[in-house]
Design a protein around this motif. Structure first.
Motif, PDB file in Angstrom:
ATOM      1  N   PHE A  72      29.499  86.540  38.081  1.00  0.00           N
ATOM      2  CA  PHE A  72      28.236  86.256  37.479  1.00  0.00           C
ATOM      3  C   PHE A  72      28.568  85.617  35.981  1.00  0.00           C
ATOM      4  CE2 PHE A  72      26.516  90.301  40.560  1.00  0.00           C
ATOM      5  CZ  PHE A  72      26.619  89.457  41.276  1.00  0.00           C
ATOM      6  N   LEU A  73      29.084  86.357  35.199  1.00  0.00           N
ATOM      7  CA  LEU A  73      29.724  86.165  33.776  1.00  0.00           C
ATOM      8  C   LEU A  73      29.632  85.150  33.493  1.00  0.00           C
ATOM      9  CD1 LEU A  73      29.859  87.562  31.158  1.00  0.00           C
ATOM     10  CD2 LEU A  73      31.675  87.720  30.812  1.00  0.00           C
ATOM     11  N   SER A  74      30.466  84.084  34.784  1.00  0.00           N
ATOM     12  CA  SER A  74      30.408  82.618  34.523  1.00  0.00           C
ATOM     13  C   SER A  74      29.347  82.352  34.648  1.00  0.00           C
ATOM     14  CB  SER A  74      31.858  82.303  35.811  1.00  0.00           C
ATOM     15  OG  SER A  74      32.196  80.897  35.404  1.00  0.00           O
ATOM     16  N   GLN A  75      28.870  82.733  35.382  1.00  0.00           N
ATOM     17  CA  GLN A  75      27.046  81.516  35.762  1.00  0.00           C
ATOM     18  C   GLN A  75      26.425  81.849  34.600  1.00  0.00           C
ATOM     19  OE1 GLN A  75      25.701  81.437  39.649  1.00  0.00           O
ATOM     20  NE2 GLN A  75      27.425  83.038  40.095  1.00  0.00           N
ATOM     21  N   ILE A  76      26.272  83.234  34.148  1.00  0.00           N
ATOM     22  CA  ILE A  76      25.533  83.327  33.076  1.00  0.00           C
ATOM     23  C   ILE A  76      25.937  82.069  31.392  1.00  0.00           C
ATOM     24  CG2 ILE A  76      25.162  84.885  31.545  1.00  0.00           C
ATOM     25  CD1 ILE A  76      25.091  86.973  33.446  1.00  0.00           C
ATOM     26  N   LEU A  77      27.194  82.382  31.389  1.00  0.00           N
ATOM     27  CA  LEU A  77      27.325  81.588  30.529  1.00  0.00           C
ATOM     28  C   LEU A  77      27.529  80.403  31.129  1.00  0.00           C
ATOM     29  CD1 LEU A  77      31.041  83.688  29.495  1.00  0.00           C
ATOM     30  CD2 LEU A  77      29.342  83.638  28.207  1.00  0.00           C
ATOM     31  N   SER A 137      30.169  78.439  25.460  1.00  0.00           N
ATOM     32  CA  SER A 137      31.587  77.125  26.223  1.00  0.00           C
ATOM     33  C   SER A 137      33.100  77.849  26.242  1.00  0.00           C
ATOM     34  CB  SER A 137      31.525  75.700  25.395  1.00  0.00           C
ATOM     35  OG  SER A 137      31.082  76.251  23.956  1.00  0.00           O
ATOM     36  N   ASP A 138      33.441  78.414  24.766  1.00  0.00           N
ATOM     37  CA  ASP A 138      34.731  78.966  23.810  1.00  0.00           C
ATOM     38  C   ASP A 138      34.644  80.026  25.228  1.00  0.00           C
ATOM     39  OD1 ASP A 138      34.935  76.745  22.609  1.00  0.00           O
ATOM     40  OD2 ASP A 138      35.029  77.745  21.231  1.00  0.00           O
ATOM     41  N   ALA A 139      33.600  80.507  25.418  1.00  0.00           N
ATOM     42  CA  ALA A 139      34.371  81.732  26.406  1.00  0.00           C
ATOM     43  C   ALA A 139      34.508  81.855  27.680  1.00  0.00           C
ATOM     44  CB  ALA A 139      32.515  82.715  26.495  1.00  0.00           C
ATOM     45  N   ALA A 186      25.470  78.160  27.904  1.00  0.00           N
ATOM     46  CA  ALA A 186      26.130  76.739  27.370  1.00  0.00           C
ATOM     47  C   ALA A 186      25.326  75.557  27.695  1.00  0.00           C
ATOM     48  CB  ALA A 186      27.714  76.661  27.846  1.00  0.00           C
ATOM     49  N   TYR A 187      24.434  75.251  28.881  1.00  0.00           N
ATOM     50  CA  TYR A 187      24.036  74.493  29.384  1.00  0.00           C
ATOM     51  C   TYR A 187      22.566  74.050  28.519  1.00  0.00           C
ATOM     52  CZ  TYR A 187      21.227  70.976  31.387  1.00  0.00           C
ATOM     53  OH  TYR A 187      19.736  69.639  31.892  1.00  0.00           O
ATOM     54  N   MET A 223      31.826  88.702  22.299  1.00  0.00           N
ATOM     55  CA  MET A 223      30.534  88.679  21.778  1.00  0.00           C
ATOM     56  C   MET A 223      29.883  88.942  21.319  1.00  0.00           C
ATOM     57  SD  MET A 223      30.643  88.514  26.127  1.00  0.00           S
ATOM     58  CE  MET A 223      30.733  86.327  26.480  1.00  0.00           C
ATOM     59  N   LEU A 224      30.885  90.871  21.199  1.00  0.00           N
ATOM     60  CA  LEU A 224      29.389  91.466  20.471  1.00  0.00           C
ATOM     61  C   LEU A 224      30.628  91.947  18.481  1.00  0.00           C
ATOM     62  CD1 LEU A 224      29.165  94.407  22.632  1.00  0.00           C
ATOM     63  CD2 LEU A 224      28.153  92.331  22.032  1.00  0.00           C
ATOM     64  N   ILE A 225      30.278  91.046  18.525  1.00  0.00           N
ATOM     65  CA  ILE A 225      30.971  90.550  16.618  1.00  0.00           C
ATOM     66  C   ILE A 225      30.086  90.715  15.679  1.00  0.00           C
ATOM     67  CG2 ILE A 225      31.758  89.712  14.940  1.00  0.00           C
ATOM     68  CD1 ILE A 225      33.710  88.290  16.405  1.00  0.00           C
ATOM     69  N   LEU A 226      30.046  91.288  14.791  1.00  0.00           N
ATOM     70  CA  LEU A 226      29.044  91.995  13.852  1.00  0.00           C
ATOM     71  C   LEU A 226      28.242  90.170  13.112  1.00  0.00           C
ATOM     72  CD1 LEU A 226      28.985  95.304  11.730  1.00  0.00           C
ATOM     73  CD2 LEU A 226      27.518  94.935  14.139  1.00  0.00           C
ATOM     74  N   ASP A 227      29.313  89.925  12.745  1.00  0.00           N
ATOM     75  CA  ASP A 227      29.383  88.644  11.889  1.00  0.00           C
ATOM     76  C   ASP A 227      28.440  87.249  13.062  1.00  0.00           C
ATOM     77  OD1 ASP A 227      29.254  86.536  10.730  1.00  0.00           O
ATOM     78  OD2 ASP A 227      31.184  86.871   9.537  1.00  0.00           O
ATOM     79  N   PRO A 228      27.227  86.518  12.732  1.00  0.00           N
ATOM     80  CA  PRO A 228      26.968  85.981  14.090  1.00  0.00           C
ATOM     81  C   PRO A 228      27.670  84.615  14.392  1.00  0.00           C
ATOM     82  CG  PRO A 228      25.582  86.137  12.684  1.00  0.00           C
ATOM     83  CD  PRO A 228      26.262  87.448  12.227  1.00  0.00           C
TER      84      PRO A 228
END
Length: 294
Positions: A108-113, A284-286, A117-118, A272-277
């Motif tokens: 699921f996560l792969s498809q969401i990403l 794509s890196d994920a 990314a697209y 993914m959950l880093i405060l500094d955007p």
């Protein structure tokens, strides 16, 4: 519209209008109809509706919902979409053991990403990623991103877009603090969704009734950002006006919240959950992260 489609049942309702499950009379195919009624007929088609239609007509990807047809209904428009079984929120509620099913979560996560990314490759922000906007084809284990009502194209340099986007529990800290923003807001939302799949809470990781409540939940997990951890944060208007009430002690731990995700999964979630955007991992890196190779 009634000549071509038969309404079966209402399957969703929101500020935009109502979603119905329908049957196409000619083919007997099931579709979803999103009915949008214009509040002010004299103003014509709202810009948000034009934007949603134009963006969906541009996007063509296996993990993004397909817009099949646009019909004028006299008081607004009907958007005809492919119909899937249920959304991720309902799936998690009906399948509480998902937190133990690593392969399903990865799929699921792969498809969401891939879908995110697209969108980002076409310079499109979704700005409202949440389990309710992720639709699932149960038989084929396919996830599709839906509801582009808050989406918009972006350019460089960044402009000051509205920060009143994204459902509160999935709203990135830069939105809550009034910063300029870009693609990292979607990555934060995906991180929140990932956390929801791998925890047993079955509710958002950062739950709250107000922007301040959600911000406090985030800071209780990661601490209050400083210039060292997020350059420029202390100059943001939201930081300046709210800083006096910021907590001083970190009382929650991400690893404790998601004990079943494993060390590699926790590493991806933390990126993914880093405060500094500016330091948040891209979609794509994920997808290249070791989590998807174990």
């Amino acid at each position: 519209m009634e000549d071509k489609y038969q309404l079966i049942e209402m399957i969703g309702k929101g500020g935009f209008g109502v979603v119905y499950k329908c049957r196409e009379r000619a083919t007997n195919k099931t579709v979803a109809l999103k009915r949008i009624i214009f509040k002010d007929q004299d103003e014509g088609v709202p810009s948000s509706v034009i934007r949603e239609i134009s963006l969906l007509q541009e996007l063509n990807h296996g993990n993004i919902i397909r817009l099949l047809e646009v019909i004028n209904n006299g008081a607004g428009v009907d958007l005809i979409f492919e119909c899937l079984d249920l959304d991720l929120s309902k799936f998690i509620a009906s399948y509480p053991e998902i937190a133990k099913d690593r392969q399903k979560i990865k799929g699921f996560l792969s498809q969401i990403l891939h879908g995110v990314a697209y969108c980002h490759s076409y310079k499109i922000l979704h700005r409202d990623l949440k389990p309710e906007n992720l639709l699932i084809d149960v038989n084929n284990n396919v996830v599709k991103i839906a509801d582009f009502g808050l989406a918009r194209a972006f350019g460089v340099p960044l402009r000051n877009y509205t920060d009143k986007v994204a459902t509160l529990a999935y709203r990135a800290p830069e939105l809550l603090l009034g910063a300029k923003y870009s693609t990292p807001v979607d990555k934060w939302s995906v991180g929140c969704i990932f956390a929801e799949m791998v925890t047993r809470r079955r509710r958002p990781l950062f739950d709250g009734y107000t922007e301040f409540n959600v911000l406090m939940e985030i800071f209780r997990m990661f601490g209050v950002p400083t210039e060292a951890t997020w350059p420029g944060v202390t100059s943001l208007c939201g930081y300046i006006t709210k800083a006096i009430a910021f907590p001083t002690v970190v009382t929650r731990d991400l690893a404790a919240e998601a004990p079943k995700v494993g060390a590699v999964g926790l590493d991806l979630l933390s990126k993914m959950l880093i405060l500094d955007p500016s330091r948040r991992i891209t979609a794509s890196d994920a997808l290249q992260h070791a989590y998807f190779r174990i």
